[in-house]
Design a protein around this motif. Sequence first.
Motif, PDB file in Angstrom:
ATOM      1  N   CYS A   1       0.624  -1.122   0.068  1.00 17.49           N
ATOM      2  CA  CYS A   1       0.013   0.060   0.010  1.00 17.49           C
ATOM      3  C   CYS A   1       0.736   1.275  -0.012  1.00 17.49           C
ATOM      4  O   CYS A   1       0.343   2.309  -0.268  1.00 17.49           O
TER       5      CYS A   1
ATOM      6  N   PRO B   1      -7.085  -7.242   3.728  1.00 13.76           N
ATOM      7  CA  PRO B   1      -5.942  -6.948   4.719  1.00 13.76           C
ATOM      8  C   PRO B   1      -5.490  -8.519   4.912  1.00 13.76           C
ATOM      9  O   PRO B   1      -6.341  -9.565   5.244  1.00 13.76           O
TER      10      PRO B   1
ATOM     11  N   ASP C   1      -9.408   1.565  -3.084  1.00 12.93           N
ATOM     12  CA  ASP C   1      -9.198   2.949  -2.241  1.00 12.93           C
ATOM     13  C   ASP C   1     -10.191   2.680  -1.213  1.00 12.93           C
ATOM     14  O   ASP C   1     -10.164   3.070   0.010  1.00 12.93           O
TER      15      ASP C   1
ATOM     16  N   LEU D   1      -1.865  -5.781   1.189  1.00 14.99           N
ATOM     17  CA  LEU D   1      -3.270  -6.282   1.032  1.00 14.99           C
ATOM     18  C   LEU D   1      -3.142  -7.695  -0.147  1.00 14.99           C
ATOM     19  O   LEU D   1      -2.124  -7.485  -0.486  1.00 14.99           O
TER      20      LEU D   1
ATOM     21  N   CYS E   1     -11.314  -0.222  -0.055  1.00 15.06           N
ATOM     22  CA  CYS E   1     -10.747  -1.176   1.206  1.00 15.06           C
ATOM     23  C   CYS E   1      -9.893  -0.385   2.098  1.00 15.06           C
ATOM     24  O   CYS E   1     -10.046  -0.777   3.385  1.00 15.06           O
ATOM     25  N   ILE E   2      -8.979   0.453   1.764  1.00 11.27           N
ATOM     26  CA  ILE E   2      -8.043   1.208   2.653  1.00 11.27           C
ATOM     27  C   ILE E   2      -8.845   2.040   3.526  1.00 11.27           C
ATOM     28  O   ILE E   2      -8.679   2.076   4.571  1.00 11.27           O
TER      29      ILE E   2
ATOM     30  N   TYR F   1     -10.950   0.120   5.902  1.00 15.33           N
ATOM     31  CA  TYR F   1      -9.964  -0.736   7.132  1.00 15.33           C
ATOM     32  C   TYR F   1      -9.434   0.240   8.295  1.00 15.33           C
ATOM     33  O   TYR F   1      -9.264   0.012   9.071  1.00 15.33           O
ATOM     34  N   LYS F   2      -9.047   1.434   7.736  1.00 19.63           N
ATOM     35  CA  LYS F   2      -8.476   2.472   8.382  1.00 19.63           C
ATOM     36  C   LYS F   2      -9.575   3.134   9.404  1.00 19.63           C
ATOM     37  O   LYS F   2      -9.251   3.212  10.779  1.00 19.63           O
TER      38      LYS F   2
ATOM     39  N   ILE G   1      -1.334  -0.464   7.616  1.00 22.33           N
ATOM     40  CA  ILE G   1      -1.514  -1.583   6.340  1.00 22.33           C
ATOM     41  C   ILE G   1      -0.256  -1.567   5.924  1.00 22.33           C
ATOM     42  O   ILE G   1       0.146  -0.624   5.247  1.00 22.33           O
TER      43      ILE G   1
END
Length: 231
Positions: free
Chosen positions: A146, A213, A176, A194, A178-179, A182-183, A191
């Motif tokens: 990432c 993740p 984008d 992935l 997913c990140i 997840y954050k 991260i």
Amino acid sequence: MMIIFWLIFVAILFILLMVLLWRGRPPVEKKTYRTVKAGNVESAYAYPATIDKKNIIKNKKLVANGQLINPDNYEIFIVTGDSMSTNKIKDGDAVIVDRLFGNCKYEITGTPVLIFEIDLNKDDVRNSPVPPVEFKLRKFMTYVDCSVPFDDWFNPLAKDYPDLVDNKLFVKEKFDKCIDKYKIHNPDSEIVKLIMSSTLNTEKGKICYSFHPIKFLYGKVNYVIPAKELE
């Protein structure tokens, strides 16, 4: 007439014998297996978390793909859905899964089918009326660092997967999203990598892509037992 009588008499005796043998058969031993969703996670609420099927372990032995394997080394799941049908994994099949731990999660090669834990904080199955499926199947494509700009890892990957070229915007959006999600749910976590995967959208008949993740990677499918052998 006498011949016809005896033929009918023998036929009746045969039918009675078959009925007695059928009724005298020992009941099929059942076992409770966990299920894994092959398809859209949002539809996982429609399936139970476990299902009873024929016990495929006999005398502590398991036969899969014509091979005798040690069941103690694997976990068994029943597939719900057909999104892995292009990998010869279909609805109702049993998948024999090698659980992955530690560094093994970072050493996947080839394009195996993987099993992920469903992130209940991210995937909307929490309000389901039945126990949700806790796992999903996806086909491994690559690891994504990432910290690397999108084009720097996407363009080389597209050379191996030409279909990605026409789906670049879609893949970027999924990456984008997913990140970001997840954050939100893991604010204290960094991260690093992935896993990018693919799955067949059976409704649209096309391949879709997703990111996961590594913490949710559960295992790798090593063997498949067809559904007909579980009846």
